[in-house]
Every structure is written in C-alpha cells, then in structure tokens.
Design a protein around this motif. Structure first.
Motif, mmCIF file in Angstrom:
data_model
loop_
_atom_site.group_PDB
_atom_site.id
_atom_site.type_symbol
_atom_site.label_atom_id
_atom_site.label_comp_id
_atom_site.label_asym_id
_atom_site.label_seq_id
_atom_site.Cartn_x
_atom_site.Cartn_y
_atom_site.Cartn_z
ATOM 1 N N ASN A 155 23.806 17.323 66.603
ATOM 2 C CA ASN A 155 24.285 16.038 66.064
ATOM 3 C C ASN A 155 23.341 14.873 66.311
ATOM 4 O O ASN A 155 23.779 13.730 66.482
ATOM 5 C CB ASN A 155 25.680 15.724 66.640
ATOM 6 C CG ASN A 155 26.717 16.702 66.152
ATOM 7 O OD1 ASN A 155 26.943 16.839 64.960
ATOM 8 N ND2 ASN A 155 27.340 17.417 67.078
ATOM 9 N N ILE A 156 22.043 15.150 66.291
ATOM 10 C CA ILE A 156 21.069 14.076 66.479
ATOM 11 C C ILE A 156 21.158 13.064 65.342
ATOM 12 O O ILE A 156 20.981 11.857 65.557
ATOM 13 C CB ILE A 156 19.639 14.649 66.609
ATOM 14 C CG1 ILE A 156 19.489 15.474 67.891
ATOM 15 C CG2 ILE A 156 18.612 13.532 66.658
ATOM 16 C CD1 ILE A 156 19.643 16.928 67.749
ATOM 17 N N HIS A 157 21.446 13.521 64.138
ATOM 18 C CA HIS A 157 21.559 12.609 62.995
ATOM 19 C C HIS A 157 22.687 11.602 63.193
ATOM 20 O O HIS A 157 22.557 10.437 62.804
ATOM 21 C CB HIS A 157 21.762 13.393 61.697
ATOM 22 C CG HIS A 157 22.919 14.344 61.712
ATOM 23 N ND1 HIS A 157 22.962 15.479 62.500
ATOM 24 C CD2 HIS A 157 24.105 14.318 61.034
ATOM 25 C CE1 HIS A 157 24.104 16.115 62.307
ATOM 26 N NE2 HIS A 157 24.812 15.424 61.433
ATOM 27 N N LEU A 158 23.780 12.029 63.811
ATOM 28 C CA LEU A 158 24.892 11.117 64.070
ATOM 29 C C LEU A 158 24.525 10.095 65.146
ATOM 30 O O LEU A 158 24.867 8.911 65.044
ATOM 31 C CB LEU A 158 26.137 11.901 64.498
ATOM 32 C CG LEU A 158 26.691 12.913 63.499
ATOM 33 C CD1 LEU A 158 27.952 13.568 64.053
ATOM 34 C CD2 LEU A 158 26.970 12.270 62.153
ATOM 35 N N ILE A 159 23.848 10.560 66.170
ATOM 36 C CA ILE A 159 23.425 9.670 67.257
ATOM 37 C C ILE A 159 22.470 8.607 66.729
ATOM 38 O O ILE A 159 22.619 7.411 67.005
ATOM 39 C CB ILE A 159 22.756 10.492 68.383
ATOM 40 C CG1 ILE A 159 23.787 11.411 69.043
ATOM 41 C CG2 ILE A 159 22.114 9.580 69.424
ATOM 42 C CD1 ILE A 159 23.194 12.456 69.961
ATOM 43 N N LEU A 160 21.490 9.037 65.945
ATOM 44 C CA LEU A 160 20.514 8.097 65.386
ATOM 45 C C LEU A 160 21.184 7.098 64.445
ATOM 46 O O LEU A 160 20.863 5.904 64.447
ATOM 47 C CB LEU A 160 19.409 8.862 64.666
ATOM 48 C CG LEU A 160 18.414 9.587 65.583
ATOM 49 C CD1 LEU A 160 17.586 10.589 64.789
ATOM 50 C CD2 LEU A 160 17.514 8.587 66.293
ATOM 51 N N GLU A 161 22.103 7.579 63.640
ATOM 52 C CA GLU A 161 22.811 6.691 62.713
ATOM 53 C C GLU A 161 23.566 5.604 63.468
ATOM 54 O O GLU A 161 23.529 4.424 63.095
ATOM 55 C CB GLU A 161 23.789 7.510 61.867
ATOM 56 C CG GLU A 161 24.569 6.696 60.852
ATOM 57 C CD GLU A 161 25.589 7.517 60.075
ATOM 58 O OE1 GLU A 161 26.575 6.927 59.588
ATOM 59 O OE2 GLU A 161 25.402 8.757 59.967
ATOM 60 N N ALA A 162 24.230 6.001 64.558
ATOM 61 C CA ALA A 162 25.001 5.031 65.339
ATOM 62 C C ALA A 162 24.094 4.022 66.034
ATOM 63 O O ALA A 162 24.347 2.807 65.986
ATOM 64 C CB ALA A 162 25.856 5.773 66.368
ATOM 65 N N PHE A 163 23.025 4.486 66.657
ATOM 66 C CA PHE A 163 22.151 3.579 67.397
ATOM 67 C C PHE A 163 21.333 2.680 66.476
ATOM 68 O O PHE A 163 20.998 1.552 66.848
ATOM 69 C CB PHE A 163 21.231 4.371 68.326
ATOM 70 C CG PHE A 163 21.835 4.666 69.666
ATOM 71 C CD1 PHE A 163 21.588 3.833 70.750
ATOM 72 C CD2 PHE A 163 22.656 5.766 69.844
ATOM 73 C CE1 PHE A 163 22.153 4.093 71.987
ATOM 74 C CE2 PHE A 163 23.222 6.042 71.079
ATOM 75 C CZ PHE A 163 22.974 5.199 72.162
#
Length: 362
Positions: free
Chosen positions: A205-213
C-alpha cells in the motif's frame, strides 16, 4: 543437534527477514546445537567457512525467483545427515514427499506469509506456491507461523496446529542524532518526518501512503525500498519524486544507516497488508516509534491493538491532520514495551532451541 538452515540468501545478513533470523539463531545458539547455513555464492563472492560458530555451505544459484526451488532442493539433499532441517519459506516444499523418503530427521518449516495470495504473482506462480504450501503443511513434522493470523489460517485451512514464533528486532541499534556523517548524508533528518521501509509492492500500500502524505506538508515522508525493481515502483517515482517533502530512497543495507533514520523519525507508517509479523514493523516498535499501520489482522496482532490503524489514503490523511503528540508518545512507549517483551532475538532463538530439545528428548 545438527540443524541445517535452508531457504535464505545467506549470512552475514544483508537485507531480509529470514537472513536476519538465521544470523541471530547462530548468534544465540546453545553449545548443544550446531547450525549449518546455506548461502548463495551469487551473493557472497567471499566465502567464509564459518560465521558466528555456524558452518556455511554455498550453492552456486540465486536464492530467489524460480531458481530458489532448485536452490532449496540442493540444500535439502546436502542436509540428509543432519538431525533437523529448518526450512525457511516454501519454495522447495514441492520436493518434501521425496525428501521424507530419504531423510530420517525432523523437518521444521517456517511458512512465512500466505505467499500464493500475493497480487504480484501471476496465476501459474500462485498455483505453484499454493501447491508448495500444501506440501509444506502436509509433510513437515512441525510448522512455524510468525503471527497469530498465520496460525489461525493453518488451523482453519488445513486443520493443522502450527507453533507461533515471531521475529526479533534488537539487531538494529539507535544512533545518536549528533552524528556528523549521517547528518550530512541525510540532511532532511532535522525535519519532522515519518519513515517507512518496504519492499515496493502493491499489497504494501505504498501508493496509498504517498497519496495521503502528498496532500499535506506538515510532516515529511521518507520511504526506503527497491523502487526500480518493478513497474509499480517506477510509476510511483515518476508521480511523487516531484514533491519536495517526500524522499524516495533506494534500499539501504547498512544497519547503522537504518538505525539513524529510525532514531530521528517522528513516527513510522506501515502499509503491509499480507504476510505475518513483518520485520520492519517490529524494528520500528523496538525504536519506540508511534505506528500508523494498515488495518489488518497481522498488524493488529503484532502491535496488540495499541497503535493507530488506517485502511485508505483518505483515512490516513485525516489522521495526519489531527495527530496529537501526547497520544503519539504514549503509543511509542507501548510499542517499545511490547517489542522488549516479545521481539528480542534472545527470546526468539530460545523458542527455536526449545523445539529442537523437544525432539531430542523423543
């Protein structure tokens, strides 16, 4: 007891949960046991005969990908005179029915996560890994799972009992923040940042983390991983490297660097959704970092339901907007206490040794 460790790239450990496990089993071995650890000569060009009082044997194959199957089978055939084969992972488990005809010792298998469910594999690989998992469960004398979620899965799916033994975290030490070398190497360390150390795969879920940050600017984000090994990683680099508060670092193999980055971090963000007890999570806990973890059974069990859990980029983003430092400090203290009680290598190694002793007494 002569114990061969099969399924790792080798030691000294460079980067990987099983390699770190093998190294610490050797480090904390009792005088009554002797380890042989199989290593890949494709990775270790300088071949040592021994390391931490463990004997090393080398196989001239890569320990990953399709060659890992042959790599593990060769290690098994070279271990027929041992008392115990400790097999880490299921790559070569397809060969277990034949090994059981040839081998008179005990096979202990740590099955890692539920590999065949990982989205990165195509249908053919998933079929093979599912079959290997079945062979591992059926033909091993004992199964080890590193998380209660894995234990429950083995019971529910195969009606078999697995033994719970987790991972240690105290192989990485804190590094003083006044270290001049690391301050120059990682100039962002003076800022308030979150850290994550991953394999760059969709299920983490790196894409979700990057999207949030990316949507907020108050906390920097540092992610360490193998970005260039997949289209997924490269696409994330292309999209997020333009953000000045996001740092996408390549894999770091030196424990001192990792120790410094974790020591300076404000919090740890953890996105793994599959597997079991993830080594990078317990390492962050050992450092007393507050954890924002993806909401799944594995992470909840590892952290004893004591950290902040998220399941979408939106949810993670909202948490980032309302972080309370006192609450984070409380979480960090709880994480450190849990790690000290459960995730020290001396504890983990003693559990393996107790297993060997059980069979020795029979």
């Amino acid at each position: 007891m002569n114990v061969s460790i099969i399924g790792t790239a080798g030691v000294p450990s460079k980067y990987g949960g099983f390699e770190t496990l093998a190294e610490n089993l050797a480090k904390f071995q009792s005088s009554s046991n002797k380890y042989t650890i199989f290593c890949s000569s494709k990775i270790y060009t300088i071949k040592k005969e021994e390391y931490l009082n463990a004997k090393l044997k080398y196989i001239n194959l890569k320990p990953n990908g399709i060659s890992s199957i042959i790599y593990d089978i060769i290690a098994m055939l070279q271990s027929l005179n041992t008392n115990i084969m400790l097999v880490l992972g299921i790559s070569g488990a397809i060969f277990f029915p034949i090994i059981k005809l040839l081998y008179h010792g005990i096979i202990i298998t740590n099955i890692d996560g539920i590999e065949w469910k990982r989205s990165k594999w195509n249908v053919l690989v998933q079929f093979y890994l599912h079959l290997s998992e079945e062979m591992a469960i059926k033909y091993s004398d004992i199964i080890i799972g590193d998380n209660k979620g894995i234990i429950d899965y083995v019971k529910e799916t195969y009606n078999k009992v697995a033994i719970l033994i987790e991972y240690g975290a105290d192989h990485i030490q804190k590094i003083g923040c006044d270290n001049e070398l690391f301050n120059k190497k990682y100039p962002f360390n003076k800022k308030k940042y979150a850290i994550g150390i991953y394999r760059i795969e969709p299920e983490n879920n790196i894409h979700l983390i990057l999207e949030a940050f990316a949507r907020q600017k108050s906390i920097e984000l540092v992610i360490v991983g193998n970005w260039k090994n997949s289209k997924y990683g490269l696409s994330l680099i292309e999209r997020y490297s333009k953000f000045s508060h996001i740092y996408l670092l390549d894999q770091i193999y030196d424990y001192k660097d990792i120790g410094f980055l974790r020591t300076r971090a404000f919090l740890n963000v953890h996105g793994h959704s599959r597997g079991g007890t993830n080594p990078s999570l317990v390492e962050a806990m050992y450092f007393g970092l507050p954890i924002l973890a993806f909401d799944c059974i594995y992470n909840r069990y590892t952290t004893e339901n004591q950290c902040i859990y998220w399941s979408s980029a939106e949810e993670l983003y909202n948490y980032l907007l309302q972080l309370n430092e006192k609450k984070l400090n409380d979480i960090g203290e709880k994480m450190e206490l849990i790690a000290d009680n459960r995730y020290r290598w001396s504890i983990i190694a003693s559990k393996y040794e107790e297993l060997y002793q059980t069979y020795d007494n029979h």
